[in-house]
Design a protein around this motif. Structure first.
Motif, PDB file in Angstrom:
ATOM      1  N   ARG A  28     -29.155  15.090  19.292  1.00 46.54           N
ATOM      2  CA  ARG A  28     -28.915  16.417  18.731  1.00 46.54           C
ATOM      3  C   ARG A  28     -27.809  17.127  19.482  1.00 46.54           C
ATOM      4  O   ARG A  28     -26.981  17.789  18.899  1.00 46.54           O
ATOM      5  N   LYS A  29     -27.839  16.965  20.801  1.00 45.70           N
ATOM      6  CA  LYS A  29     -26.827  17.649  21.608  1.00 45.70           C
ATOM      7  C   LYS A  29     -25.441  17.119  21.290  1.00 45.70           C
ATOM      8  O   LYS A  29     -24.464  17.861  21.280  1.00 45.70           O
ATOM      9  N   ILE A  30     -25.382  15.832  21.055  1.00 44.31           N
ATOM     10  CA  ILE A  30     -24.092  15.249  20.702  1.00 44.31           C
ATOM     11  C   ILE A  30     -23.600  15.851  19.382  1.00 44.31           C
ATOM     12  O   ILE A  30     -22.444  16.275  19.262  1.00 44.31           O
ATOM     13  N   LEU A  31     -24.480  15.921  18.413  1.00 41.93           N
ATOM     14  CA  LEU A  31     -24.092  16.476  17.109  1.00 41.93           C
ATOM     15  C   LEU A  31     -23.733  17.950  17.230  1.00 41.93           C
ATOM     16  O   LEU A  31     -22.778  18.415  16.600  1.00 41.93           O
ATOM     17  N   GLU A  32     -24.506  18.633  18.059  1.00 39.52           N
ATOM     18  CA  GLU A  32     -24.242  20.050  18.260  1.00 39.52           C
ATOM     19  C   GLU A  32     -22.846  20.240  18.851  1.00 39.52           C
ATOM     20  O   GLU A  32     -22.071  21.080  18.404  1.00 39.52           O
ATOM     21  N   PHE A  33     -22.569  19.422  19.834  1.00 35.53           N
ATOM     22  CA  PHE A  33     -21.244  19.490  20.450  1.00 35.53           C
ATOM     23  C   PHE A  33     -20.156  19.235  19.417  1.00 35.53           C
ATOM     24  O   PHE A  33     -19.154  19.931  19.347  1.00 35.53           O
ATOM     25  N   LEU A  34     -20.396  18.233  18.604  1.00 33.12           N
ATOM     26  CA  LEU A  34     -19.390  17.866  17.607  1.00 33.12           C
ATOM     27  C   LEU A  34     -19.240  18.934  16.523  1.00 33.12           C
ATOM     28  O   LEU A  34     -18.190  19.044  15.895  1.00 33.12           O
ATOM     29  N   SER A  35     -20.300  19.704  16.316  1.00 34.37           N
ATOM     30  CA  SER A  35     -20.184  20.717  15.280  1.00 34.37           C
ATOM     31  C   SER A  35     -19.283  21.848  15.747  1.00 34.37           C
ATOM     32  O   SER A  35     -18.754  22.602  14.945  1.00 34.37           O
ATOM     33  N   GLN A  36     -19.121  21.946  17.062  1.00 38.34           N
ATOM     34  CA  GLN A  36     -18.269  23.016  17.583  1.00 38.34           C
ATOM     35  C   GLN A  36     -16.937  22.511  18.111  1.00 38.34           C
ATOM     36  O   GLN A  36     -16.051  23.286  18.430  1.00 38.34           O
ATOM     37  N   ASN A  37     -16.838  21.209  18.225  1.00 40.19           N
ATOM     38  CA  ASN A  37     -15.584  20.623  18.669  1.00 40.19           C
ATOM     39  C   ASN A  37     -15.191  19.522  17.691  1.00 40.19           C
ATOM     40  O   ASN A  37     -16.057  18.877  17.121  1.00 40.19           O
ATOM     41  N   GLU A  38     -13.932  19.306  17.571  1.00 40.64           N
ATOM     42  CA  GLU A  38     -13.468  18.277  16.646  1.00 40.64           C
ATOM     43  C   GLU A  38     -13.898  16.886  17.083  1.00 40.64           C
ATOM     44  O   GLU A  38     -14.225  16.043  16.283  1.00 40.64           O
ATOM     45  N   GLU A  39     -13.849  16.682  18.391  1.00 42.06           N
ATOM     46  CA  GLU A  39     -14.091  15.329  18.886  1.00 42.06           C
ATOM     47  C   GLU A  39     -14.784  15.359  20.229  1.00 42.06           C
ATOM     48  O   GLU A  39     -14.891  16.396  20.858  1.00 42.06           O
ATOM     49  N   MET A  40     -15.267  14.210  20.638  1.00 41.74           N
ATOM     50  CA  MET A  40     -15.884  14.099  21.946  1.00 41.74           C
ATOM     51  C   MET A  40     -15.508  12.766  22.564  1.00 41.74           C
ATOM     52  O   MET A  40     -15.144  11.831  21.872  1.00 41.74           O
ATOM     53  N   GLU A  41     -15.613  12.715  23.892  1.00 44.23           N
ATOM     54  CA  GLU A  41     -15.319  11.463  24.582  1.00 44.23           C
ATOM     55  C   GLU A  41     -16.591  10.923  25.206  1.00 44.23           C
ATOM     56  O   GLU A  41     -17.417  11.687  25.715  1.00 44.23           O
ATOM     57  N   VAL A  42     -16.712   9.617  25.170  1.00 44.11           N
ATOM     58  CA  VAL A  42     -17.913   8.965  25.691  1.00 44.11           C
ATOM     59  C   VAL A  42     -18.134   9.309  27.157  1.00 44.11           C
ATOM     60  O   VAL A  42     -19.213   9.750  27.545  1.00 44.11           O
ATOM     61  N   THR A  43     -17.116   9.139  27.975  1.00 45.75           N
ATOM     62  CA  THR A  43     -17.302   9.340  29.421  1.00 45.75           C
ATOM     63  C   THR A  43     -17.657  10.781  29.753  1.00 45.75           C
ATOM     64  O   THR A  43     -18.513  11.041  30.593  1.00 45.75           O
ATOM     65  N   GLU A  44     -17.010  11.721  29.074  1.00 48.56           N
ATOM     66  CA  GLU A  44     -17.317  13.130  29.307  1.00 48.56           C
ATOM     67  C   GLU A  44     -18.758  13.446  28.944  1.00 48.56           C
ATOM     68  O   GLU A  44     -19.486  14.088  29.695  1.00 48.56           O
ATOM     69  N   MET A  45     -19.145  12.982  27.752  1.00 49.93           N
ATOM     70  CA  MET A  45     -20.488  13.259  27.273  1.00 49.93           C
ATOM     71  C   MET A  45     -21.525  12.611  28.185  1.00 49.93           C
ATOM     72  O   MET A  45     -22.582  13.174  28.439  1.00 49.93           O
ATOM     73  N   ALA A  46     -21.215  11.427  28.680  1.00 49.45           N
ATOM     74  CA  ALA A  46     -22.143  10.725  29.572  1.00 49.45           C
ATOM     75  C   ALA A  46     -22.349  11.526  30.851  1.00 49.45           C
ATOM     76  O   ALA A  46     -23.474  11.660  31.346  1.00 49.45           O
ATOM     77  N   LYS A  47     -21.281  12.079  31.374  1.00 50.44           N
ATOM     78  CA  LYS A  47     -21.375  12.879  32.590  1.00 50.44           C
ATOM     79  C   LYS A  47     -22.191  14.143  32.305  1.00 50.44           C
ATOM     80  O   LYS A  47     -23.085  14.504  33.054  1.00 50.44           O
ATOM     81  N   TYR A  48     -21.860  14.768  31.205  1.00 54.51           N
ATOM     82  CA  TYR A  48     -22.508  16.028  30.839  1.00 54.51           C
ATOM     83  C   TYR A  48     -24.011  15.859  30.617  1.00 54.51           C
ATOM     84  O   TYR A  48     -24.811  16.676  31.048  1.00 54.51           O
ATOM     85  N   LEU A  49     -24.387  14.780  29.968  1.00 51.24           N
ATOM     86  CA  LEU A  49     -25.798  14.563  29.654  1.00 51.24           C
ATOM     87  C   LEU A  49     -26.505  13.711  30.714  1.00 51.24           C
ATOM     88  O   LEU A  49     -27.679  13.398  30.595  1.00 51.24           O
ATOM     89  N   GLU A  50     -25.744  13.330  31.727  1.00 53.66           N
ATOM     90  CA  GLU A  50     -26.293  12.567  32.854  1.00 53.66           C
ATOM     91  C   GLU A  50     -26.975  11.276  32.443  1.00 53.66           C
ATOM     92  O   GLU A  50     -28.108  10.985  32.821  1.00 53.66           O
ATOM     93  N   VAL A  51     -26.264  10.523  31.627  1.00 51.07           N
ATOM     94  CA  VAL A  51     -26.689   9.159  31.312  1.00 51.07           C
ATOM     95  C   VAL A  51     -25.456   8.279  31.400  1.00 51.07           C
ATOM     96  O   VAL A  51     -24.346   8.773  31.609  1.00 51.07           O
TER      97      VAL A  51
END
Lengths: 247, 247
Positions: free
Chosen positions: B8-31
DNA sequence: TTAGATTTGAACAAATATAAACAAGAGCGA
DNA sequence: TCGCTCTTGTTTATATTTGTTCAAATCTAA
């Protein structure tokens, strides 16, 4: 603490938090994990939350509609059915995929296959767009509710194709035949079936025995029924000569 | 955090941003990266986003990955052109919209118009899906790079429609004619133009004077050129009798 | 184009969560 | 008290999720 109080506390927690974890909640309420899990099973069956692996999330109207309900609810059954269905698909096949939530799930099992997919469903197109599958989309009017193509032009277009296999869905299935809740959907399904050498119906157990307002075809239309229903539920169809794949 | 919440957080992020990066998201979500990647695989299979190399892009407006870089380039010019073009569209019109980054931008200016749009572009369909516009999609083979329909079937389908106006794009334009970098694109553009009472070419200044490998038609094909080019750049076309809208 | 960096997927292993079957205990009425 | 049901916890086997490693694929910049 009584059972009901405990369940109330779980719901209360979820009303203030997006999610909860089984182990945390078990520690907090001083019961074992399995007890919490059983509570969650009960609460989920009442539609008050959604279980996840490791806990549960609250029902959020926004996401629930697009994400949870459609894709995750009955996901196991659909997954099972689609796995069975995908085994029927060989390299080189040209297959029709009807629009619908069950047939849509099939996409994830065929991404790596070298086949040709013809569909009227935009979600299917999106799901297969960057895979090994070659995709043909049926043209026509856009039905924004289903994000699928319908109408005269679509039917005409379908009739120009010839496929080895068709995978269709329904709203209800009885020994009397196939039921849909929309005429337009039925029209597409019928035409798809007519243009394929073999027609597979993907239908989870909850739809068997259910009648919807439009009976649009007899089961003679089908070559195989793929379902998660048990043998008992499947036997009337087998008796009528319809092969049933359910394991 | 449970799996679903993370998704959900990934989708939420994408709803407010055009794109996302795997490494950034991994750091942010701590996985780990692979976990995010697996989430993306799942979400993509449900049609909720589109994976890219290194991340994912959101699905609703910008379905076409390949447009990402193009649409940013010359965005202001394209916007200007599309505003001009939208003024040419009246209620009741039936218009063709070709695939391409320029024509795609037109969508945002016509969402509120009561018109009928026929297109071979999936991004256009998505952009207009929940607007006042009625949408018809041309069927055929999917070109995954452009997320548009091409091929024999598409051409045949186009020929069955009759539109009041067509809006097409090109890769290059000189007084010698229109240039494309793909035969298939050119074929579609030509047929769209043939089935419309009036054909508008949307072409930003950077493409004027540029030749691409295939000259697929003379400027006689066009009824109006809409561009951000100045009068000096536009004058050769006016001399040849082609009306130019540039302010 | 080529070389180098980054990203990806596959296979494996470890940690964690789950379901099913069984057992223990509480509550309750006769 | 007994017998019954309901709830809870334990055990065991299974399933799911996650991270690691490494080879292959893909991108990027010269």
């Amino acid at each position: 603490m009584t059972t009901i109080t405990r369940k109330r506390k779980i719901l209360e927690f979820l009303s203030q938090n997006e999610e909860m974890e089984v182990t945390e909640m078990a520690k907090y309420l001083e019961v074992s994990d399995i007890t919490i899990r059983r509570d969650l099973i009960d609460l989920e069956s009442k539609g008050l939350l959604i279980r996840t692996h490791g806990g549960a999330v609250k029902i959020d109207e926004n996401i629930a509609v697009s994400f949870q309900d459609k894709s995750v609810k009955n996901a196991k059954e659909k997954d099972f059915i689609c796995q069975l269905a995908s085994k029927e698909i060989q390299e080189g096949d040209v297959i029709f995929i009807d629009c619908g939530s069950t047939t849509f799930e099939l996409c994830k099992y065929i991404r790596e296959k070298k086949i040709h997919v013809i569909t009227n469903s935009l979600p299917v197109v999106n799901a297969l767009a960057h895979s090994k599958v070659k995709v043909n989309l049926i043209g026509g009017e856009l039905d924004t509710e289903r994000m699928a193509m319908h109408g005269m032009m679509a039917v005409e277009h379908i009739r120009k194709y010839q496929a080895t296999k068709a995978f269709i869905g329904v709203d209800g299935l009885t020994t009397e035949g196939l039921f849909a809740h929309s005429e337009k959907e039925a029209e597409i399904s019928l035409n798809i079936a007519a243009q394929a050498a073999q027609t597979y119906l993907l239908c989870d157990a909850s739809k068997i025995g259910k009648k919807s307002y439009l009976n649009f075809g007899g089961i003679g239309l089908l070559h195989t029924l793929i379902t998660n229903a048990d043998d008992q539920l499947a036997s009337p169809f087998r008796t009528l000569g319809l092969p049933v794949l359910n394991k």
